[in-house]
Motif scaffolding. Structure first.
Motif, short mmCIF file in Angstrom:
data_model
loop_
_atom_site.label_atom_id
_atom_site.label_comp_id
_atom_site.label_asym_id
_atom_site.label_seq_id
_atom_site.Cartn_x
_atom_site.Cartn_y
_atom_site.Cartn_z
N SER A 192 79.43 -11.19 7.45
CA SER A 192 78.75 -9.93 7.73
C SER A 192 77.23 -10.09 7.66
CB SER A 192 79.22 -8.87 6.73
OG SER A 192 78.52 -7.66 6.91
N ILE A 193 76.76 -10.84 6.66
CA ILE A 193 75.32 -11.08 6.53
C ILE A 193 74.80 -11.87 7.72
CG2 ILE A 193 73.57 -12.26 5.15
CD1 ILE A 193 75.28 -11.63 2.69
N ARG A 194 75.55 -12.88 8.13
CA ARG A 194 75.11 -13.69 9.27
C ARG A 194 75.07 -12.86 10.55
NH1 ARG A 194 74.19 -18.86 9.15
NH2 ARG A 194 75.25 -19.07 7.14
N ASN A 195 76.03 -11.97 10.73
CA ASN A 195 76.02 -11.10 11.91
C ASN A 195 74.82 -10.15 11.89
OD1 ASN A 195 78.37 -12.26 12.90
ND2 ASN A 195 79.70 -10.73 11.92
N ASP A 196 74.50 -9.62 10.68
CA ASP A 196 73.34 -8.73 10.58
C ASP A 196 72.05 -9.48 10.91
OD1 ASP A 196 74.89 -6.57 9.91
OD2 ASP A 196 74.58 -6.76 7.74
N LEU A 197 71.95 -10.73 10.46
CA LEU A 197 70.76 -11.52 10.76
C LEU A 197 70.64 -11.78 12.27
CD1 LEU A 197 70.80 -14.07 7.79
CD2 LEU A 197 69.11 -12.27 8.21
N SER A 198 71.77 -12.04 12.89
CA SER A 198 71.73 -12.24 14.34
C SER A 198 71.28 -10.97 15.05
CB SER A 198 73.12 -12.66 14.84
OG SER A 198 73.50 -13.90 14.27
N GLN A 199 71.76 -9.83 14.56
CA GLN A 199 71.35 -8.55 15.15
C GLN A 199 69.85 -8.31 14.94
OE1 GLN A 199 73.05 -6.67 17.03
NE2 GLN A 199 71.82 -4.79 17.11
N ILE A 200 69.34 -8.67 13.74
CA ILE A 200 67.90 -8.49 13.48
C ILE A 200 67.08 -9.37 14.42
CG2 ILE A 200 66.09 -8.85 11.77
CD1 ILE A 200 68.17 -8.14 9.62
N GLN A 201 67.52 -10.60 14.61
CA GLN A 201 66.79 -11.50 15.52
C GLN A 201 66.79 -10.95 16.95
OE1 GLN A 201 68.84 -15.22 14.85
NE2 GLN A 201 67.45 -15.84 13.19
N SER A 202 67.91 -10.36 17.32
CA SER A 202 67.96 -9.75 18.66
C SER A 202 67.00 -8.57 18.76
CB SER A 202 69.40 -9.31 18.96
OG SER A 202 69.47 -8.66 20.21
N LEU A 203 66.95 -7.76 17.69
CA LEU A 203 66.02 -6.63 17.68
C LEU A 203 64.57 -7.10 17.67
CD1 LEU A 203 67.82 -4.24 15.14
CD2 LEU A 203 67.76 -4.05 17.63
N CYS A 204 64.31 -8.20 16.97
CA CYS A 204 62.95 -8.74 16.96
C CYS A 204 62.53 -9.19 18.37
CB CYS A 204 62.86 -9.91 15.99
SG CYS A 204 62.84 -9.42 14.24
N ALA A 205 63.47 -9.76 19.11
CA ALA A 205 63.17 -10.16 20.48
C ALA A 205 62.83 -8.94 21.34
CB ALA A 205 64.35 -10.92 21.07
N ASP A 206 63.59 -7.84 21.13
CA ASP A 206 63.29 -6.61 21.87
C ASP A 206 61.93 -6.05 21.48
OD1 ASP A 206 65.74 -6.81 23.11
OD2 ASP A 206 66.76 -5.44 21.72
N MET A 207 61.63 -6.04 20.16
CA MET A 207 60.34 -5.51 19.71
C MET A 207 59.19 -6.38 20.18
SD MET A 207 61.00 -4.00 15.85
CE MET A 207 61.65 -5.53 15.18
N ASP A 208 59.41 -7.70 20.21
CA ASP A 208 58.35 -8.59 20.68
C ASP A 208 58.01 -8.32 22.14
OD1 ASP A 208 56.71 -11.05 20.03
OD2 ASP A 208 57.80 -11.75 21.81
N ARG A 209 59.00 -7.92 22.90
CA ARG A 209 58.75 -7.58 24.30
C ARG A 209 58.06 -6.22 24.42
NH1 ARG A 209 61.84 -4.48 27.26
NH2 ARG A 209 63.58 -4.71 25.79
N VAL B 272 56.27 -6.52 13.61
CA VAL B 272 57.37 -7.32 14.17
C VAL B 272 57.40 -8.71 13.54
CG1 VAL B 272 58.26 -8.37 16.28
CG2 VAL B 272 57.40 -6.02 16.33
N GLU B 273 56.21 -9.29 13.34
CA GLU B 273 56.16 -10.62 12.71
C GLU B 273 56.69 -10.57 11.28
OE1 GLU B 273 52.11 -11.72 13.10
OE2 GLU B 273 52.32 -12.50 15.15
#
Length: 222
Positions: A46-63, A81-82
């Motif tokens: 569950s923690i690993r999935n949440d981290l993957s989701q955060i990384q995906s959100l960071c990519a969206d925010m970076d854009r 974002v950083e």
């Protein structure tokens, strides 16, 4: 898993919530590790999935932050974002370290099991030797206990005999005292009898002497 909203602010709030949940889950995972050494695969996943989701959100925010018109706001969102990305990366590093420690524990447990399996052939012999030594030790303890009991009985008998001896000595002393007393009484009685006989002789001698004196006085007066 939580999905990001359409705006930069909504995505940021979703990422912060996921960070909070991830941090809490990682703390619970480490508490389990240090308290009992138990792994929780479901929580780790569950923690690993949440981290993957955060990384995906960071990519969206970076854009999205790059499209902010005002430079001051753009710089502010860039830092936010950083920070989210850095915190997510730090949590991912902690999770990777936990996974490494858990894998190492599993390997060590497997190696111990293999060693025990190889030693299992000799275990029966070792157990038999231990049993024989335990039986010998028990026999020695039993013999020692019997010897101690015999010694105690002997000491009790000797103590009883010593008490009887003292009792006999006291009785002997009393008997001697009685005999001495009887002997003294006999001596006194003999002395009294002897004195009585002397008194009788004195009395008779006095009577005879008186008769003689009276006789001579009577003859002299005639």
């Amino acid at each position: 898993m939580e999905k990001g909203g359409g705006t930069l602010s909504e995505i940021y709030q979703s990422a912060k919530k996921l960070l909070l949940r991830t941090r809490d889950g990682l703390e619970r995972l480490e508490r389990l590790e240090y308290s009992s050494g138990i792994d929780s695969p479901d929580l780790s996943m569950s923690i690993r999935n949440d981290l993957s989701q955060i990384q995906s959100l960071c990519a969206d925010m970076d854009r999205l932050w790059r499209s902010v018109a005002a430079k001051s706001q753009r710089d502010l969102w860039k830092r936010k974002v950083e920070q989210v990305a850095e915190e997510a990366e730090s949590l991912k590093g902690s999770l990777d370290q936990y996974s490494f420690r858990n894998q190492r524990r599993m390997n060590e447990a497997r190696e111990r099991a293999e060693l025990l399996g190889r030693a299992n052939g000799d275990s029966s012999h070792v157990i038999r030797v231990f049993d024989e030594e335990a039986q010998a030790l028990q026999s020695v303890r039993s013999s020692s206990r019997v010897l101690q009991e015999a010694t105690s009985v002997g000491e009790a008998i000797l103590s009883k005999y010593a008490g009887q001896r003292e009792h006999l000595k006291r009785a002997q002393r009393k008997a001697l005292d009685v005999l001495n007393t009887v002997g003294l009484s006999n001596s006194v009685l003999k002395l009294i009898e002897r004195r009585h006989r002397v008194d009788q002789w004195i009395k008779y001698a006095g009577m005879i002497l008186t008769v003689i004196i009276v006789f001579f006085f009577w003859r002299w007066t005639r």
